[in-house]
Motif scaffolding. Sequence first.
Motif, PDB file in Angstrom:
ATOM      1  N   GLY A 285       0.797  -1.216   0.000  1.00 37.71           N
ATOM      2  CA  GLY A 285       0.000   0.000   0.000  1.00 37.71           C
ATOM      3  C   GLY A 285       0.831   1.268   0.000  1.00 37.71           C
ATOM      4  N   ILE A 286       1.932   1.260   0.721  1.00 36.04           N
ATOM      5  CA  ILE A 286       2.777   2.452   0.780  1.00 36.04           C
ATOM      6  C   ILE A 286       3.352   2.790  -0.592  1.00 36.04           C
ATOM      7  CG2 ILE A 286       4.957   3.362   1.730  1.00 36.04           C
ATOM      8  CD1 ILE A 286       4.232   1.906   4.349  1.00 36.04           C
ATOM      9  N   THR A 287       3.599   1.773  -1.415  1.00 37.19           N
ATOM     10  CA  THR A 287       4.128   2.045  -2.757  1.00 37.19           C
ATOM     11  C   THR A 287       3.110   2.795  -3.607  1.00 37.19           C
ATOM     12  OG1 THR A 287       3.377  -0.040  -3.775  1.00 37.19           O
ATOM     13  CG2 THR A 287       5.483  -0.081  -2.620  1.00 37.19           C
ATOM     14  N   GLU A 288       1.821   2.593  -3.332  1.00 43.77           N
ATOM     15  CA  GLU A 288       0.789   3.346  -4.047  1.00 43.77           C
ATOM     16  C   GLU A 288       0.783   4.801  -3.600  1.00 43.77           C
ATOM     17  OE1 GLU A 288      -2.622   0.019  -4.881  1.00 43.77           O
ATOM     18  OE2 GLU A 288      -2.444   0.746  -2.829  1.00 43.77           O
ATOM     19  N   GLU A 289       0.915   5.006  -2.301  1.00 42.89           N
ATOM     20  CA  GLU A 289       0.895   6.370  -1.763  1.00 42.89           C
ATOM     21  C   GLU A 289       2.121   7.159  -2.214  1.00 42.89           C
ATOM     22  OE1 GLU A 289      -1.647   5.245   2.276  1.00 42.89           O
ATOM     23  OE2 GLU A 289       0.524   4.988   2.233  1.00 42.89           O
ATOM     24  N   THR A 290       3.300   6.527  -2.204  1.00 41.00           N
ATOM     25  CA  THR A 290       4.502   7.232  -2.662  1.00 41.00           C
ATOM     26  C   THR A 290       4.405   7.571  -4.141  1.00 41.00           C
ATOM     27  OG1 THR A 290       5.597   5.068  -2.953  1.00 41.00           O
ATOM     28  CG2 THR A 290       6.078   6.287  -0.928  1.00 41.00           C
ATOM     29  N   THR A 291       3.802   6.682  -4.921  1.00 37.57           N
ATOM     30  CA  THR A 291       3.633   6.943  -6.350  1.00 37.57           C
ATOM     31  C   THR A 291       2.811   8.209  -6.578  1.00 37.57           C
ATOM     32  OG1 THR A 291       3.973   4.740  -7.282  1.00 37.57           O
ATOM     33  CG2 THR A 291       2.336   6.105  -8.369  1.00 37.57           C
ATOM     34  N   VAL A 292       1.704   8.337  -5.856  1.00 37.20           N
ATOM     35  CA  VAL A 292       0.838   9.506  -6.038  1.00 37.20           C
ATOM     36  C   VAL A 292       1.505  10.770  -5.507  1.00 37.20           C
ATOM     37  CG1 VAL A 292      -1.357  10.540  -5.331  1.00 37.20           C
ATOM     38  CG2 VAL A 292      -1.287   8.170  -6.096  1.00 37.20           C
ATOM     39  N   MET A 293       2.293  10.650  -4.438  1.00 34.69           N
ATOM     40  CA  MET A 293       2.959  11.828  -3.875  1.00 34.69           C
ATOM     41  C   MET A 293       4.306  12.120  -4.535  1.00 34.69           C
ATOM     42  SD  MET A 293       1.973  11.835   0.205  1.00 34.69           S
ATOM     43  CE  MET A 293       2.203  10.115   0.638  1.00 34.69           C
ATOM     44  N   VAL A 295       7.144  10.436  -4.385  1.00 35.11           N
ATOM     45  CA  VAL A 295       8.278  10.188  -3.491  1.00 35.11           C
ATOM     46  C   VAL A 295       9.003   8.915  -3.930  1.00 35.11           C
ATOM     47  CG1 VAL A 295       8.943   9.704  -1.107  1.00 35.11           C
ATOM     48  CG2 VAL A 295       7.077  11.291  -1.578  1.00 35.11           C
ATOM     49  N   PRO A 296      10.328   8.943  -4.108  1.00 36.03           N
ATOM     50  CA  PRO A 296      11.072   7.738  -4.452  1.00 36.03           C
ATOM     51  C   PRO A 296      10.815   6.627  -3.437  1.00 36.03           C
ATOM     52  CG  PRO A 296      12.470   9.661  -4.709  1.00 36.03           C
ATOM     53  CD  PRO A 296      11.207  10.130  -4.042  1.00 36.03           C
ATOM     54  N   THR A 304       5.829  -8.119  -6.420  1.00 36.19           N
ATOM     55  CA  THR A 304       4.828  -7.138  -5.975  1.00 36.19           C
ATOM     56  C   THR A 304       3.514  -7.390  -6.693  1.00 36.19           C
ATOM     57  OG1 THR A 304       4.240  -4.805  -5.789  1.00 36.19           O
ATOM     58  CG2 THR A 304       5.571  -5.431  -7.686  1.00 36.19           C
ATOM     59  N   GLU A 305       2.424  -7.184  -5.981  1.00 39.24           N
ATOM     60  CA  GLU A 305       1.102  -7.280  -6.573  1.00 39.24           C
ATOM     61  C   GLU A 305       0.657  -5.936  -7.149  1.00 39.24           C
ATOM     62  OE1 GLU A 305       0.825  -6.171  -2.288  1.00 39.24           O
ATOM     63  OE2 GLU A 305       1.917  -7.668  -3.477  1.00 39.24           O
ATOM     64  N   ARG A 306       1.535  -4.937  -7.073  1.00 36.73           N
ATOM     65  CA  ARG A 306       1.211  -3.598  -7.584  1.00 36.73           C
ATOM     66  C   ARG A 306       2.269  -3.153  -8.593  1.00 36.73           C
ATOM     67  NH1 ARG A 306      -0.469  -4.170  -2.310  1.00 36.73           N
ATOM     68  NH2 ARG A 306      -2.538  -3.317  -1.830  1.00 36.73           N
ATOM     69  N   PRO A 307       2.396  -3.866  -9.709  1.00 37.27           N
ATOM     70  CA  PRO A 307       3.459  -3.549 -10.682  1.00 37.27           C
ATOM     71  C   PRO A 307       3.321  -2.176 -11.314  1.00 37.27           C
ATOM     72  CG  PRO A 307       1.924  -5.174 -11.574  1.00 37.27           C
ATOM     73  CD  PRO A 307       1.604  -5.039 -10.126  1.00 37.27           C
ATOM     74  N   GLU A 308       2.100  -1.621 -11.301  1.00 35.81           N
ATOM     75  CA  GLU A 308       1.917  -0.292 -11.883  1.00 35.81           C
ATOM     76  C   GLU A 308       2.690   0.773 -11.120  1.00 35.81           C
ATOM     77  OE1 GLU A 308      -1.728  -1.142  -9.257  1.00 35.81           O
ATOM     78  OE2 GLU A 308      -0.395  -2.238 -10.618  1.00 35.81           O
ATOM     79  N   THR A 309       3.000   0.524  -9.836  1.00 32.16           N
ATOM     80  CA  THR A 309       3.804   1.488  -9.081  1.00 32.16           C
ATOM     81  C   THR A 309       5.251   1.508  -9.578  1.00 32.16           C
ATOM     82  OG1 THR A 309       4.434  -0.086  -7.329  1.00 32.16           O
ATOM     83  CG2 THR A 309       2.375   1.159  -7.023  1.00 32.16           C
ATOM     84  N   ILE A 310       5.638   0.455 -10.298  1.00 33.35           N
ATOM     85  CA  ILE A 310       6.990   0.377 -10.869  1.00 33.35           C
ATOM     86  C   ILE A 310       6.990   0.850 -12.320  1.00 33.35           C
ATOM     87  CG2 ILE A 310       8.895  -1.180 -11.451  1.00 33.35           C
ATOM     88  CD1 ILE A 310       7.864  -2.973  -9.117  1.00 33.35           C
ATOM     89  N   THR A 311       6.064   0.302 -13.113  1.00 34.11           N
ATOM     90  CA  THR A 311       6.036   0.647 -14.535  1.00 34.11           C
ATOM     91  C   THR A 311       5.603   2.086 -14.777  1.00 34.11           C
ATOM     92  OG1 THR A 311       3.778  -0.227 -14.701  1.00 34.11           O
ATOM     93  CG2 THR A 311       5.579  -1.732 -15.239  1.00 34.11           C
ATOM     94  N   GLY A 313       4.822   4.395 -11.730  1.00 34.98           N
ATOM     95  CA  GLY A 313       5.098   5.241 -10.582  1.00 34.98           C
ATOM     96  C   GLY A 313       6.555   5.385 -10.197  1.00 34.98           C
ATOM     97  N   THR A 314       6.783   5.706  -8.912  1.00 38.36           N
ATOM     98  CA  THR A 314       8.123   6.042  -8.409  1.00 38.36           C
ATOM     99  C   THR A 314       8.786   4.888  -7.669  1.00 38.36           C
ATOM    100  OG1 THR A 314       7.107   6.883  -6.384  1.00 38.36           O
ATOM    101  CG2 THR A 314       7.554   8.484  -8.137  1.00 38.36           C
ATOM    102  N   ASN A 315       8.193   3.716  -7.730  1.00 35.56           N
ATOM    103  CA  ASN A 315       8.673   2.566  -6.967  1.00 35.56           C
ATOM    104  C   ASN A 315       9.671   1.725  -7.761  1.00 35.56           C
ATOM    105  OD1 ASN A 315       8.766   0.581  -4.911  1.00 35.56           O
ATOM    106  ND2 ASN A 315       7.097  -0.565  -5.848  1.00 35.56           N
ATOM    107  N   GLU A 316      10.608   1.089  -7.053  1.00 33.02           N
ATOM    108  CA  GLU A 316      11.509   0.106  -7.645  1.00 33.02           C
ATOM    109  C   GLU A 316      11.505  -1.136  -6.764  1.00 33.02           C
ATOM    110  OE1 GLU A 316      12.759   0.146 -10.463  1.00 33.02           O
ATOM    111  OE2 GLU A 316      13.361   2.157 -11.091  1.00 33.02           O
ATOM    112  N   LEU A 317      11.522  -2.313  -7.398  1.00 31.22           N
ATOM    113  CA  LEU A 317      11.522  -3.590  -6.692  1.00 31.22           C
ATOM    114  C   LEU A 317      12.958  -4.085  -6.566  1.00 31.22           C
ATOM    115  CD1 LEU A 317       9.438  -5.687  -5.564  1.00 31.22           C
ATOM    116  CD2 LEU A 317       9.672  -6.874  -7.754  1.00 31.22           C
ATOM    117  N   LEU A 318      13.462  -4.165  -5.317  1.00 26.42           N
ATOM    118  CA  LEU A 318      14.871  -4.471  -5.095  1.00 26.42           C
ATOM    119  C   LEU A 318      15.147  -5.930  -4.754  1.00 26.42           C
ATOM    120  CD1 LEU A 318      14.796  -1.344  -4.906  1.00 26.42           C
ATOM    121  CD2 LEU A 318      16.518  -1.506  -3.107  1.00 26.42           C
TER     122      LEU A 318
END
Length: 370
Positions: A285-293, A295-296, A304-311, A313-318
């Motif tokens: 859930g936090i990856t969704e919030e950072t994407t909208v705000m 924030v890296p 991840t079940e939320r790949p759109e935050t990577i493709t 948004g601002t998220n990266e899967l490490l």
Amino acid sequence: MKITIIAGARPNFMKIAPIIEAIQKEAKKGSDINYRLVHTGQHYDKKMSHDFFEQLGIPEPDANLGAGGGTQAEQTANIMVGFEKELIKNPADLVLVVGDVTSTMACSIVAKKLNTKVAHVEAGIRSGDLSMPEEINRMVTDAITDYFFTTSEIANTNLRKNGVDEGSIFYVGNTMIDTLLKQMPNFKKPPVWDQADLKDKEYLVITLHRPANVDQEQDLKTLIDEIVALSRELPIIFPVHPRTAQMLSNIGIEAPNLHMIEPLSYLEFNYLVKYAKAVITDSGGITEETTVMGVPCMTLRNNTERPETITTGTNELLGTDPKALKPYMEILFNGEWKKGAIPKFWDGKTAAKIVEHLVYLFIKDAKIIS
């Protein structure tokens, strides 16, 4: 139309708040729609339950099943027993569940066994990792759901692959973002801001609770040591999840710039996230919030079940190897982190669309029955 809404754990509260508000608005327009809110009690910590109801303006639940604690099986059983009694006593036309917690699955099963239709908000998301209890909850819930409200085209595709009829899939967006956008003006500065002398974009936030990161003392110590070593002495704010607290007490980690604090309320935590240089987390859930705000965000998971935050948004899967952090921290400190964008329909209007669909479906079903 009588709707029973289920809430059980922290992520649920942000998702149901705008739905309740949308139902109330629709009822004022004259629509025959009302709701009953059932809190399963899956999360019973004050910071993870009561505070969220207060801050998000959620009315007091009509029923609290008090089913918190126990093993996965015990909790599932307790929720099912409690909710069966509740639904028999207070029948509904529809049971609406959100997300992927144990309550979501357990109440869906009960509803279907009592011949009550189920709507799943945030349907279709998948991590592909069956070691995650949430993945099992998603799969079981979606296998028996009647109406699927989705957050992304990826979720739509997942449902189609499972044979879900196109007419039952409604691509509406993300209700958690409805809450985020509404509450952003109300974010509250937490005490740690002044205590740690924090400054805009000059600190890091970390959250950890998944077994792969916190269940082994040495692995957890290695991970936190690595974050501290790569932080360039920026303050690190670590709201400690109850799952992680006991493990940390055994390790005895200390660093001048590491601030381990108790869990924060929704408004306080998101204040920290909004002004952070970056967030390091294993939460979806936090990856969704950072994407909208904007924030890296670095996600310490293998999937991840939320790949759109990577493709998008601002998220990266490490992954879960602490050594993976170094190149991403260098990108961050070099000012080269991707800008990201906001996924389609994450616009604050999702709950209204869900309620609009439900009213239409109820009218359509009533005509078919008559």
